[in-house]
Motif scaffolding. Structure first.
Motif, short mmCIF file in Angstrom:
data_model
loop_
_atom_site.label_atom_id
_atom_site.label_comp_id
_atom_site.label_asym_id
_atom_site.label_seq_id
_atom_site.Cartn_x
_atom_site.Cartn_y
_atom_site.Cartn_z
N GLU A 67 -1.20 -7.07 -6.84
CA GLU A 67 -0.28 -8.21 -6.90
C GLU A 67 1.16 -7.71 -6.85
OE1 GLU A 67 -0.12 -10.14 -10.85
OE2 GLU A 67 -1.73 -8.74 -11.40
N GLU A 68 2.06 -8.64 -6.51
CA GLU A 68 3.46 -8.26 -6.35
C GLU A 68 4.08 -7.86 -7.68
OE1 GLU A 68 6.12 -10.30 -3.62
OE2 GLU A 68 4.50 -11.72 -3.24
N GLY A 69 5.06 -6.95 -7.62
CA GLY A 69 5.79 -6.53 -8.80
C GLY A 69 6.16 -5.07 -8.71
N LYS A 70 6.80 -4.56 -9.75
CA LYS A 70 7.22 -3.18 -9.82
C LYS A 70 6.21 -2.38 -10.63
CE LYS A 70 11.21 -0.24 -10.83
NZ LYS A 70 12.61 -0.21 -11.31
N TYR A 71 5.76 -1.26 -10.07
CA TYR A 71 4.74 -0.44 -10.70
C TYR A 71 5.30 0.94 -11.04
CZ TYR A 71 1.21 -3.86 -9.28
OH TYR A 71 0.48 -5.00 -9.12
N ARG A 74 -5.94 12.80 -13.41
CA ARG A 74 -5.73 11.48 -14.01
C ARG A 74 -4.33 10.99 -13.68
NH1 ARG A 74 -5.27 9.89 -20.40
NH2 ARG A 74 -5.26 7.62 -20.14
N VAL A 75 -4.28 9.83 -12.99
CA VAL A 75 -3.02 9.17 -12.66
C VAL A 75 -3.08 7.76 -13.24
CG1 VAL A 75 -1.50 8.32 -10.85
CG2 VAL A 75 -2.66 10.52 -10.57
N SER A 76 -2.10 7.42 -14.07
CA SER A 76 -2.05 6.09 -14.69
C SER A 76 -1.14 5.18 -13.86
CB SER A 76 -1.52 6.21 -16.12
OG SER A 76 -1.35 4.93 -16.70
N VAL A 77 -1.59 3.95 -13.61
CA VAL A 77 -0.84 2.94 -12.87
C VAL A 77 -0.53 1.80 -13.82
CG1 VAL A 77 -0.81 1.37 -10.91
CG2 VAL A 77 -2.01 3.57 -10.74
N GLY A 78 0.75 1.52 -14.01
CA GLY A 78 1.17 0.43 -14.89
C GLY A 78 2.11 -0.52 -14.19
N GLY A 79 2.04 -1.80 -14.54
CA GLY A 79 2.87 -2.82 -13.92
C GLY A 79 2.26 -4.19 -14.13
N PRO A 80 2.38 -5.09 -13.14
CA PRO A 80 1.74 -6.40 -13.27
C PRO A 80 0.24 -6.28 -13.52
CG PRO A 80 3.29 -6.40 -11.47
CD PRO A 80 3.19 -4.99 -11.93
N SER A 81 -0.38 -5.23 -13.01
CA SER A 81 -1.77 -4.90 -13.33
C SER A 81 -1.84 -3.40 -13.60
CB SER A 81 -2.71 -5.28 -12.19
OG SER A 81 -2.38 -4.55 -11.02
N ILE A 82 -2.83 -2.98 -14.38
CA ILE A 82 -2.93 -1.57 -14.77
C ILE A 82 -4.21 -0.98 -14.20
CG2 ILE A 82 -1.54 -1.86 -16.84
CD1 ILE A 82 -4.10 -1.95 -18.47
N ASP A 83 -4.18 0.34 -14.02
CA ASP A 83 -5.33 1.04 -13.45
C ASP A 83 -5.22 2.51 -13.81
OD1 ASP A 83 -7.62 1.56 -12.07
OD2 ASP A 83 -6.88 0.95 -10.10
N THR A 84 -6.33 3.22 -13.73
CA THR A 84 -6.36 4.66 -13.93
C THR A 84 -7.10 5.28 -12.76
OG1 THR A 84 -6.34 4.46 -16.34
CG2 THR A 84 -7.08 6.56 -15.42
N THR A 121 0.84 -1.20 0.00
CA THR A 121 0.00 0.00 0.00
C THR A 121 0.87 1.25 0.00
OG1 THR A 121 -1.71 -1.19 1.23
CG2 THR A 121 -1.89 1.19 1.17
N ALA A 122 0.45 2.25 -0.78
CA ALA A 122 1.19 3.50 -0.89
C ALA A 122 0.24 4.67 -0.68
CB ALA A 122 1.87 3.63 -2.25
N ARG A 123 0.82 5.79 -0.28
CA ARG A 123 0.08 7.05 -0.21
C ARG A 123 0.50 7.90 -1.41
NH1 ARG A 123 1.25 8.29 4.41
NH2 ARG A 123 -0.70 7.88 5.52
N ILE A 124 -0.48 8.25 -2.25
CA ILE A 124 -0.23 9.04 -3.46
C ILE A 124 -0.62 10.48 -3.16
CG2 ILE A 124 -0.75 9.31 -5.91
CD1 ILE A 124 -1.56 6.35 -5.93
N PHE A 132 6.83 2.23 -7.56
CA PHE A 132 6.51 1.55 -6.30
C PHE A 132 6.77 0.06 -6.50
CE2 PHE A 132 3.84 -0.69 -3.31
CZ PHE A 132 4.04 0.01 -2.14
N LEU A 133 7.45 -0.55 -5.54
CA LEU A 133 7.76 -1.97 -5.59
C LEU A 133 6.93 -2.69 -4.53
CD1 LEU A 133 9.42 -4.35 -6.64
CD2 LEU A 133 11.16 -3.80 -4.91
N TYR A 134 6.07 -3.59 -4.99
CA TYR A 134 5.28 -4.42 -4.09
C TYR A 134 5.99 -5.76 -3.97
CZ TYR A 134 1.30 -7.26 -2.46
OH TYR A 134 0.48 -8.12 -1.77
N ASP A 135 6.68 -5.94 -2.84
CA ASP A 135 7.42 -7.17 -2.58
C ASP A 135 7.02 -7.69 -1.21
OD1 ASP A 135 9.19 -9.25 -2.38
OD2 ASP A 135 10.91 -8.00 -1.87
N ASP A 136 6.33 -8.81 -1.19
CA ASP A 136 5.87 -9.39 0.07
C ASP A 136 6.57 -10.71 0.36
OD1 ASP A 136 4.37 -9.03 2.32
OD2 ASP A 136 2.61 -10.09 1.56
#
Length: 669
Positions: free
Chosen positions: A219-223, A185-195, A170-173, A246-250
């Motif tokens: 999910e885990e990965g680099k965004y 508008r903020v675009s999120v890209g990585g293992p999954s994408i979102d806007t 979890t991150a604070r944007i 942002f790196l999601y590493d669990d």
């Protein structure tokens, strides 16, 4: 006829020459009569001019309509300095006539040319206190106002875009813009994408309007997070393309421990965690040997002082705080030499010890637990030196102190430890013991009110230090020249909050004898670091001046954290510094900084204004001197309607005189 044969001209008679002179005089006086008539009509105009409407011409132009009944506006009285705006400044004006409906009604369109684009949608136009606009009859435009809409043409300006970690997923944007916005508008890209859009953000106003939200990655990965665009409340949009990651590493490290499973007393052995792996890298390695020895590093070398089963535990952490722990049981056998120490516990209050002296300090401690335990205190271990190759047998007992101790020392006895070592000489003894916090609270004592006393021809206080703390007890260490009977004494003091002492950092063990060290679990919770105060000395500067900025920070959260302090001039960052603040504590940091040349504006710390940089020289202002001129000779001529009529009559008289004189010359007069 004349002598030349030509007919002779006969001069006109006097009556014939003068009959048309009255006609000529009437013709010449006609303009004068018209001027007098128009002046009389103008003199009858008493209606003031009126405001029309105000409209947007373009990004830097406001069109204002002015009307007048019965006459015309005096365009010479319309100046840029006549107008006052609620936003912006009029730099110049242009005036054009417009067709006004209704008889005897005239109008002008005044174009107000602004010095720059406006960041405000609605702007009110009015006359300044010193402004004056009149018609040709001298009637003034009333001090009213009109409002124009749709003037905001300034696009939103970027201030900041930050992504800070709350936990592994979890991150604070945070997005900072110079004005309120209605679209984001903020675009999120990585293992999954979102806007992401504005609906998920919370607005906080200040010097910068900040929009924040928390976001959990699925999910885990680099965004990669990209601030794409924003639109303000009046429809002005801007694109930025600012990026954060942002790196999601669990996943915890894969811990591998190498080293012997069997060894002997006193032998140095090495344990290693160098083969531990993690996809993000191993950030730290922490070892615990037995119940109280803490070491760090990928490799450690230790020697066990007593036989039995000993635990060696290693904990590895990656850069994101994911940890994994592995424990190895090491079997330690006696080595058959003079270094052997054997502890046999008869019960909780009595222990028998047999050993062969080495001439150096030897540690006396059972494989598990404390040496002896009393009602309010515990002797954890004992370190003492016996002569080399001499065998010694010790009996250690825990008792309740008698009243004689209190009478002799004025201290309350908590625990008594009797150490019978026979006739073998014992030197350089070190006691490690604990006292329950409840026992301290019962007599209203602080932890530092505890002293270990030795009975040797009377009670002698020993130097006693705090070695560690836990929620239930305080750990102490005291040195004695030999062995005998010992009592833990407490000096009674005013009752205070014992729990406040738990925040003190545990002391480090000495190389020769590791101290009992409390094993603290990894911090949980979240940091909440805020800037509580920021000042600049001096706070009023000129370009190139030097100032000292003091920043006070406080961590109101439940975990230690880092805060990046940003010092900026307007929107330009001058310097930054990362400050680590433990949970519940405060820190102060200072910046000594020179202001750049040719730069002015607000000096801020994390958006909080601490000073101003101006271009003023700092001297006292010099008042403007009034201009001195030669009086205009015509300044005494009356103005208004009377002046207009007199001026017209004088002009006509001069013109009529010139025509009559020329005609007289022509006719021979």
């Amino acid at each position: 006829m004349s002598a030349t044969g030509h007919a002779r001209e006969t001069p006109p008679s006097a009556g014939r020459r003068r009959w048309w002179l009255p006609v000529l005089a009437v013709f010449l006086l006609l303009p004068l009569l018209i001027a007098v008539a128009s002046g009389t009509a103008a003199a009858e105009d008493t209606e003031s001019p009126e405001w029309g409407n105000a409209t947007r011409g373009n990004a830097t132009t406001i069109e204002v309509s002015l009307y007048d009944d019965g006459g015309s506006l005096d365009t010479g009285t319309i100046q840029a300095t006549d107008f006052e705006l609620t936003a912006g400044r009029v730099e110049n004006v242009s005036v054009a006539s417009i067709n006004a409906s209704g008889a005897n009604r005239t109008g002008v369109r005044v174009s107000l040319l602004l010095d720059k684009k406006l960041d405000t949608d609605n702007v009110t136009v009015s006359l300044r206190d010193t402004g004056s606009i009149t018609d040709e009859a001298g009637n003034e435009l009333p001090r009213e106002s009109v409002t124009v809409t749709g003037m905001d043409s300034v696009v939103p300006k970027y201030q900041s875009f930050e992504v800070s970690r709350i936990n592994s997923s979890t991150a604070r944007i945070s997005v900072g813009i110079h004005e309120p916005i209605q679209q984001l508008r903020v675009s999120v890209g990585g293992p999954s994408i979102d806007t992401l859009n504005l609906s998920g953000f919370t607005e906080r106003t200040g010097n910068t309007v900040t929009y924040t939200r928390t976001y959990t990655f699925p999910e885990e990965g680099k965004y990669s997070l990209l601030l794409m665009s924003v639109t303000d409340e009046n429809g002005n949009g801007n694109s930025f393309s600012r990026q954060q990651t942002f790196l999601y590493d669990d996943s915890a490290p894969n811990v591998t421990i190498t080293g012997p499973e069997n060894t002997t007393v006193g032998k140095s052995v090495t344990f290693s965690a160098a083969e531990t792996t993690d996809d993000q890298g191993v950030d730290s390695v922490r070892w615990q040997v037995g119940s109280d020895t803490i070491l760090t590093g990928k490799n450690i070398t230790v020697a066990f002082a007593s036989p039995g089963s000993h635990e060696v535990t290693v904990t590895a952490a990656d850069s994101l705080g994911n940890t994994a722990t592995v424990t190895r049981i090491v079997s330690v056998m006696g080595n058959g030499t003079s270094g052997n120490v054997t502890v046999r516990q008869l019960n909780a209050t009595t222990a028998n010890v047999s050993l062969n002296g080495t001439g150096q300090t030897q540690r006396i401690q059972p494989p598990q637990g404390a040496l002896v335990t009393g009602q309010n205190g515990t002797l954890e271990r004992l370190a003492v030196s016996f002569p080399r190759n001499e065998s010694a047998t010790l009996t250690i007992r825990s008792r309740r102190p008698g009243p004689a101790f209190a009478a002799a020392t004025g201290h309350t006895g908590v625990s008594q430890f009797d150490v019978d070592h026979g006739s073998v000489r014992a030197e350089d003894a070190t006691f490690t013991f604990t006292v329950d916090r409840d026992a301290l609270a019962a007599v209203g004592a602080e932890p530092d009110a505890v002293t270990l006393y030795r009975n040797s021809d009377g009670w002698t206080p020993l130097t006693t230090d705090i070695a560690g703390r836990s929620e239930s007890h305080i750990i102490y260490r005291a040195d004695a020249p030999g062995l005998s009977t010992f009592v833990v004494g407490i000096e009674q003091t005013a009752a205070t909050d014992m729990d406040a002492e738990a925040a003190t950092t545990d002391s480090e063990p000495s190389p020769s004898e590791p101290a009992t060290t409390e094993i603290r679990t990894a911090e949980s919770g979240q940091p909440d670091i805020v800037v509580t105060n920021a000042t600049a000395a001096p706070s009023t500067l000129s370009p190139g001046d030097r100032t000292v900025i003091t920043v006070e920070l406080e961590n109101r959260g439940t975990a230690s954290g880092d805060h990046n302090v940003i010092v900026a001039l307007n929107t330009s960052i001058l310097t930054t510094r990362t400050v680590t603040v433990p949970a519940g504590e405060a820190r102060t940091t200072e910046f000594a900084r020179s202001v750049p040349e040719n730069r002015t504006g607000e000096l801020t710390v994390d958006g909080q204004r601490v000073g101003n940089v101006t271009g003023d020289s700092g001297g006292l202002p010099i008042p403007a001197l009034p201009s001195i001129g030669v009086p205009n000779p015509l300044s005494l001529w009356p103005d208004g309607i009377v002046g207009t009529v007199l001026g017209g009559l004088l002009g006509v008289a001069v013109g009529l005189y010139s025509v009559l004189k020329a005609l007289a010359i022509y006719l021979g007069y």
